[in-house]
Design a protein around this motif. Sequence first.
Motif, PDB file in Angstrom:
ATOM      1  N   ALA A 203       0.851  -1.194   0.000  1.00  0.00           N
ATOM      2  CA  ALA A 203       0.000   0.000   0.000  1.00  0.00           C
ATOM      3  C   ALA A 203       0.882   1.238   0.000  1.00  0.00           C
ATOM      4  O   ALA A 203       2.066   1.185   0.357  1.00  0.00           O
ATOM      5  CB  ALA A 203      -0.918   0.002   1.220  1.00  0.00           C
ATOM      6  N   ARG A 204       0.263   2.355  -0.402  1.00  0.00           N
ATOM      7  CA  ARG A 204       0.994   3.628  -0.425  1.00  0.00           C
ATOM      8  C   ARG A 204       0.675   4.440   0.827  1.00  0.00           C
ATOM      9  O   ARG A 204      -0.438   4.392   1.347  1.00  0.00           O
ATOM     10  CB  ARG A 204       0.612   4.419  -1.673  1.00  0.00           C
ATOM     11  N   MET A 205       1.695   5.192   1.291  1.00  0.00           N
ATOM     12  CA  MET A 205       1.507   6.090   2.432  1.00  0.00           C
ATOM     13  C   MET A 205       1.889   7.500   1.995  1.00  0.00           C
ATOM     14  O   MET A 205       2.555   7.688   0.969  1.00  0.00           O
ATOM     15  CB  MET A 205       2.361   5.636   3.627  1.00  0.00           C
ATOM     16  N   ILE A 206       1.444   8.486   2.783  1.00  0.00           N
ATOM     17  CA  ILE A 206       1.665   9.893   2.442  1.00  0.00           C
ATOM     18  C   ILE A 206       2.576  10.531   3.483  1.00  0.00           C
ATOM     19  O   ILE A 206       2.288  10.486   4.690  1.00  0.00           O
ATOM     20  CB  ILE A 206       0.335  10.670   2.375  1.00  0.00           C
ATOM     21  N   ARG A 207       3.671  11.107   3.025  1.00  0.00           N
ATOM     22  CA  ARG A 207       4.552  11.858   3.920  1.00  0.00           C
ATOM     23  C   ARG A 207       3.902  13.191   4.304  1.00  0.00           C
ATOM     24  O   ARG A 207       2.913  13.630   3.689  1.00  0.00           O
ATOM     25  CB  ARG A 207       5.890  12.142   3.224  1.00  0.00           C
ATOM     26  N   SER A 208       4.483  13.841   5.279  1.00  0.00           N
ATOM     27  CA  SER A 208       3.939  15.122   5.731  1.00  0.00           C
ATOM     28  C   SER A 208       3.989  16.179   4.639  1.00  0.00           C
ATOM     29  O   SER A 208       3.184  17.109   4.623  1.00  0.00           O
ATOM     30  CB  SER A 208       4.711  15.610   6.963  1.00  0.00           C
ATOM     31  N   ASP A 209       4.927  16.038   3.704  1.00  0.00           N
ATOM     32  CA  ASP A 209       5.038  17.011   2.613  1.00  0.00           C
ATOM     33  C   ASP A 209       4.211  16.620   1.397  1.00  0.00           C
ATOM     34  O   ASP A 209       4.275  17.256   0.352  1.00  0.00           O
ATOM     35  CB  ASP A 209       6.499  17.192   2.209  1.00  0.00           C
ATOM     36  N   GLY A 210       3.418  15.533   1.508  1.00  0.00           N
ATOM     37  CA  GLY A 210       2.546  15.116   0.417  1.00  0.00           C
ATOM     38  C   GLY A 210       3.160  14.096  -0.518  1.00  0.00           C
ATOM     39  O   GLY A 210       2.477  13.589  -1.413  1.00  0.00           O
ATOM     40  N   GLU A 211       4.426  13.757  -0.325  1.00  0.00           N
ATOM     41  CA  GLU A 211       5.074  12.780  -1.205  1.00  0.00           C
ATOM     42  C   GLU A 211       4.522  11.385  -0.931  1.00  0.00           C
ATOM     43  O   GLU A 211       4.262  11.005   0.208  1.00  0.00           O
ATOM     44  CB  GLU A 211       6.587  12.787  -0.975  1.00  0.00           C
ATOM     45  N   THR A 212       4.331  10.614  -2.007  1.00  0.00           N
ATOM     46  CA  THR A 212       3.807   9.257  -1.886  1.00  0.00           C
ATOM     47  C   THR A 212       4.952   8.261  -1.706  1.00  0.00           C
ATOM     48  O   THR A 212       5.968   8.334  -2.406  1.00  0.00           O
ATOM     49  CB  THR A 212       2.992   8.880  -3.134  1.00  0.00           C
ATOM     50  N   ILE A 213       4.782   7.324  -0.785  1.00  0.00           N
ATOM     51  CA  ILE A 213       5.771   6.277  -0.548  1.00  0.00           C
ATOM     52  C   ILE A 213       5.105   4.929  -0.763  1.00  0.00           C
ATOM     53  O   ILE A 213       4.062   4.639  -0.172  1.00  0.00           O
ATOM     54  CB  ILE A 213       6.338   6.348   0.883  1.00  0.00           C
ATOM     55  N   GLN A 214       5.702   4.117  -1.617  1.00  0.00           N
ATOM     56  CA  GLN A 214       5.205   2.760  -1.813  1.00  0.00           C
ATOM     57  C   GLN A 214       5.751   1.881  -0.690  1.00  0.00           C
ATOM     58  O   GLN A 214       6.957   1.866  -0.433  1.00  0.00           O
ATOM     59  CB  GLN A 214       5.654   2.212  -3.171  1.00  0.00           C
ATOM     60  N   THR A 215       4.883   1.151   0.010  1.00  0.00           N
ATOM     61  CA  THR A 215       5.328   0.373   1.163  1.00  0.00           C
ATOM     62  C   THR A 215       4.828  -1.060   1.095  1.00  0.00           C
ATOM     63  O   THR A 215       3.894  -1.390   0.365  1.00  0.00           O
ATOM     64  CB  THR A 215       4.840   0.987   2.487  1.00  0.00           C
ATOM     65  N   HIS A 216       5.505  -1.898   1.882  1.00  0.00           N
ATOM     66  CA  HIS A 216       5.067  -3.270   2.106  1.00  0.00           C
ATOM     67  C   HIS A 216       4.739  -3.381   3.592  1.00  0.00           C
ATOM     68  O   HIS A 216       5.580  -3.075   4.443  1.00  0.00           O
ATOM     69  CB  HIS A 216       6.180  -4.245   1.717  1.00  0.00           C
ATOM     70  N   MET A 217       3.503  -3.817   3.931  1.00  0.00           N
ATOM     71  CA  MET A 217       3.045  -3.824   5.319  1.00  0.00           C
ATOM     72  C   MET A 217       2.797  -5.248   5.799  1.00  0.00           C
ATOM     73  O   MET A 217       2.234  -6.076   5.074  1.00  0.00           O
ATOM     74  CB  MET A 217       1.742  -3.030   5.468  1.00  0.00           C
ATOM     75  N   ALA A 218       3.243  -5.509   7.045  1.00  0.00           N
ATOM     76  CA  ALA A 218       2.895  -6.754   7.745  1.00  0.00           C
ATOM     77  C   ALA A 218       1.970  -6.364   8.895  1.00  0.00           C
ATOM     78  O   ALA A 218       2.400  -5.767   9.890  1.00  0.00           O
ATOM     79  CB  ALA A 218       4.158  -7.433   8.261  1.00  0.00           C
ATOM     80  N   ILE A 219       0.674  -6.663   8.732  1.00  0.00           N
ATOM     81  CA  ILE A 219      -0.347  -6.227   9.699  1.00  0.00           C
ATOM     82  C   ILE A 219      -0.707  -7.408  10.597  1.00  0.00           C
ATOM     83  O   ILE A 219      -1.057  -8.489  10.107  1.00  0.00           O
ATOM     84  CB  ILE A 219      -1.609  -5.716   8.979  1.00  0.00           C
ATOM     85  N   SER A 220      -0.583  -7.218  11.899  1.00  0.00           N
ATOM     86  CA  SER A 220      -0.928  -8.265  12.871  1.00  0.00           C
ATOM     87  C   SER A 220      -2.045  -7.771  13.781  1.00  0.00           C
ATOM     88  O   SER A 220      -2.063  -6.601  14.194  1.00  0.00           O
ATOM     89  CB  SER A 220       0.289  -8.629  13.722  1.00  0.00           C
TER      90      SER A 220
END
Length: 679
Positions: A203-220
């Motif tokens: 999923a993608r996350m949003i930095r405080s400056d609006g930049e998009t970061i592509q991430t890999h999440m392990a949700i427990s």
Amino acid sequence: MNMVDSREHAVHWAAAISSTLLANLTRAKLEALLGGYVEQLLIGGADDARQIGRSMVENDFVSSSTLEQTLTHLGEHTQVSPAQLAALAAGYAEAMRDRTLDQQEISRTAAINAMRRAESAVRASEAKFRAIFQSSAFPIVVVDLEGQIIDVNEALLTMLDYKREDMRKVTGRDLAHPDDREALRKAGQRLIDSDLDHLRVEARMIRSDGETIQTHMAISLVRENADSPPYFVTMIEDMNEMRALQSQLVRQSLNDMQTGLPNRTQFLGWIEGAVGSKGPETLALVQVDIDGFRGVNDAFGHEAGNRVLMHVATRLRTVFTESVGKVARIGEDEFGVLIKDPRDVRGVIALVEEFTRQLEEPIWIGANGVGVTTSVGIVARAARGGDAVDLLRAADVTVGWAKRDGKAQWALYDKERDLRDKERYALAASIPGALEEGQFRVDYAPVHSLADGSVLALEAKIVWNHPERGVLCPDTFMDQSSDNGMIVRLMYWALTEACAQASEWYAELGSRTPALSIDLPPRLCREPELVAEVARVLDRTGLPPSSLRFELHEHLPALLTDEQLEELTILAERGIGLVLDQMNGGNVGVDRLRLLPLTGVKFTGAVVHGLDEGANRVDETASVALLKWASILRLPLYAEDVRTATEAARLASLGVTGGQGAHFGPPLTAADVSALLLS
């Protein structure tokens, strides 16, 4: 590729990475594992390469040096495509990521399980979890089932560029990209509604400056007990960083670390693209080899060698700019330049000559001004529908011509010359089989006395009865057999054959037997067992040493080391004659001649033909002067390639003892010689 080839590649691969390994594998198990990888790479595609990258991590090949050495070795020594190398690096990176996440997840699970223990141990468990939580290099966020943020670690604040107090103003939903929020909600609900403890999503996350970061999440989903509500613990990996690492690994696999130039793997990719259907109409391939590079390393050290490499690379980039061609380092001391749609061959040659002119200025290594020269091969041809491997082979062959012609020069590919060389090298390579099948024989060229016509000596000539090409004279295959080392075996066979035959004549004629003469090529002079082998042949055949003489090429004295001179001196001391052959008026070092215990000198070519009727006056004068000079040596003089009675008579008048050539008839078979001598 057969199993032997893959095993050989595996052995070299194992040698390249063994010092970097953390895995506990024996050498045999390592080579077996790598052998399987090699076979899979050569028959498979990018997906197979990706699986190999993952398998390396599964087998504990987890050092970055192991991956770097693997990519370098495969790129330079196997037929693995750039796409496969990139896929291998990607698979390795993915497996390392999964391994790290699994390890982190194990740590997190251990901490959470510890919190479920007896109440007396809760504080200690919380402390352990807090330590893992805060020190983890991976961002972690803890949220309740409504998405409210309970806690975050420093790694997450750093990744999203938030301050801790900012977390009170946002929810977990706010940190996700708007387009991915619904998918994340459904993933959380799936955990709540099932018996699953965790799942992984991208999923993608949003930095405080609006930049998009592509991430890999392990949700427990953590369910502590009935009295406390469950909550989500999410570990996050920044895929932008991982992809940057993958890009860096790919760049390293396609570029030379020393010069910064693209490496051989990338160069091969350029050529394969250039010869494709969408490539240029024509291309020119320039291969540059540094002359004497190993000598610079041996004399001044590898740092000096690196300076020479950088010097040549800089000059190549200066002359062959990006608008002209692409430059790469394709070997230890080799560079390649690919030029698409060159204006003409003359223009390419002009660029090569400008490059060599720029190398004329020496580079200074301490107090030594070291000159750098190169041998250059140029191949220009139509591009589309060509063959990349054949193009590289043509360039390599052309560089070889430049080196054999004296180095420090360029050569242009000549298809006809290449075909002739191929035929000669094929002949040389097939010599062992021809020896086994008895296709060779020894003929004899009689050396006649110029005074009374008697036979003074018999020069052994190797003749090849080739099943397809007919009778071949030595000039057709001897030079190439010297290059590939086959001349040693062939000459020892001929020496044994000729000595055995001469021994039979000696048994009939005794001291009246003509001497047996045979060429001693420079390659044989480098054989450490020369004296011992000659002694064994004479002992087996029974031929007296005084009945044998070796003919030495006129350039040989200048090539001999002191040890080799000593070997020839030992042969002479045992009674074997040494005749300096093919004297043609060239510059022979008299100081070296004095060191050789010669028993004769043989002239040929212009020296002999300059005495013929109607010869040029200058040539005649030179021939007479040289023969008169040779008489000072007080050695018997001989002449080869005597074509006419006039040449024979003039040679005799100038003190030449014996002659051979067309005037006296062609070489004879052993049976013909027997009839001549014993009749």
